[in-house]
Design an enzyme around this catalytic site. Sequence first.
Site, PDB file in Angstrom:
ATOM      1  N   THR A  99      51.574  55.215 -34.021  1.00 37.79           N
ATOM      2  CA  THR A  99      52.540  54.169 -33.310  1.00 37.79           C
ATOM      3  C   THR A  99      52.301  52.838 -33.286  1.00 37.79           C
ATOM      4  O   THR A  99      51.153  52.507 -33.503  1.00 37.79           O
ATOM      5  CB  THR A  99      52.440  54.738 -31.754  1.00 37.79           C
ATOM      6  N   GLN A 138      54.802  68.002  -3.316  1.00 39.74           N
ATOM      7  CA  GLN A 138      55.631  68.292  -2.177  1.00 39.74           C
ATOM      8  C   GLN A 138      55.112  69.178  -1.243  1.00 39.74           C
ATOM      9  O   GLN A 138      55.099  69.082   0.047  1.00 39.74           O
ATOM     10  CB  GLN A 138      57.153  68.814  -2.705  1.00 39.74           C
ATOM     11  N   GLU A 164      53.288  62.436 -28.367  1.00 39.80           N
ATOM     12  CA  GLU A 164      53.370  63.407 -29.529  1.00 39.80           C
ATOM     13  C   GLU A 164      55.083  63.722 -29.897  1.00 39.80           C
ATOM     14  O   GLU A 164      55.329  64.699 -30.116  1.00 39.80           O
ATOM     15  CB  GLU A 164      52.631  64.583 -29.228  1.00 39.80           C
ATOM     16  N   GLY A 177      57.930  53.541 -32.233  1.00 39.42           N
ATOM     17  CA  GLY A 177      57.474  54.699 -31.436  1.00 39.42           C
ATOM     18  C   GLY A 177      58.161  55.769 -31.980  1.00 39.42           C
ATOM     19  O   GLY A 177      57.692  56.510 -32.826  1.00 39.42           O
ATOM     20  N   ILE A 194      46.796  54.016 -28.759  1.00 38.52           N
ATOM     21  CA  ILE A 194      45.943  54.954 -29.552  1.00 38.52           C
ATOM     22  C   ILE A 194      44.736  55.305 -28.592  1.00 38.52           C
ATOM     23  O   ILE A 194      43.930  54.698 -28.281  1.00 38.52           O
ATOM     24  CB  ILE A 194      45.339  53.898 -30.926  1.00 38.52           C
TER      25      ILE A 194
END
Length: 382
Positions: free
Chosen positions: A126, A336, A363, A131, A157
């Site tokens: 990336t 919650q 990923e 991206g 990274i």
Amino acid sequence: MNFDLPESHREIQRMVRELCLRHVAPHARKWDEEERFPHEIIPVLAEQGLLGIRIPEEYGGSGLDTLAYAVIVEEIAKFDGSLALTVASHNGLGTGHILAFGSEAQKQKYLPKAAKGEWLAAWALTEPESGSDASGMRTTAVRRGDGWVINGSKMFITQGSVGGFCVVLALTEPAAKQRGITAFVVEHGTPGFRASRHLEKMGMRSSDTCELSFEDCYVPDENRVGELNMGFIDTMKILDRGRVSIGALALGLGEGSVDAAIAYAKDRKQFGQPIANFQAVQWMLADSRTELEAAKLLLYRAAVMADSGVRYSSEASMSKLYASEAGSRACSRALQIHGGYGYTREFPVERHLRDAKLCEIGEGTSEVQRMIIARHMLGMAR
């Protein structure tokens, strides 16, 4: 058709759980609050073979299969998502690329040190402006004599500043775009290679995440991993197994949150009785358990397919997509159930929820996974 884990894998699961209860659970909150990479846990992981999960025994690794890899990441994530990410990325991306496509000399040089924890592995695909469209990278590697000069930058990274080596993807034939990308292994300390910025993150805060810079960084041709201009194609194969590991990470975070919610619901009293007696709480727990069990079946199927040699890109994407979103939902429901206490850092569900969000992004985002699945359905996949 047997849906149970083999006893060998259940034994691994028990070993990892015991390790985490002793060495991880007491410290995970502090590591997160300090946003500090826990160097002290690396020798412990290495001693148990968790830094060479898929590395063959001939190179000092454990020689385990992808299913074991998934089980290990899942179990660690129940206690600490950041550490699970470290184990997943080290085993699946950096070392995984060399294991799958490296030369024999590269395997002998890097894999034993990776398995021993002497060198953690990073993997750099990336970029700041590249991206989901990984083929739009700008980092270049230009021939110079018997080697290559790398220039550019990489973003997000994992192990960027603590890794002993990094597998870097760069354009070697820019006009060919994704068909002109090649992988190189660059060692920490190589002139022109540095971690230029540490990133402050919402979750996974004790996982090392950096921007990397390459400024006239020279590496010899012997550092080229795989065939020239085949890096992008190789990367797609690496990402398939990586998606299984991120799915396992999300699954573990969800399971850890549900376990915490069950314990809390049995203990917490409102209106004169444990909140576990309330149907609203029971239904949240039931929904989470059902979704996580479904995610586990998808995930374990993809892991077994990875080891069988058949193509599993679609199955990997389905497992990652469903597990990451089910894991996030489970963490949200668990918080919650904890009510106001869940919103504090006193309970682990707050950290789990922050960590889980990454699994819907890293990923390959959920949107990318849906695109991959649809292309396979429509016969459009390459």
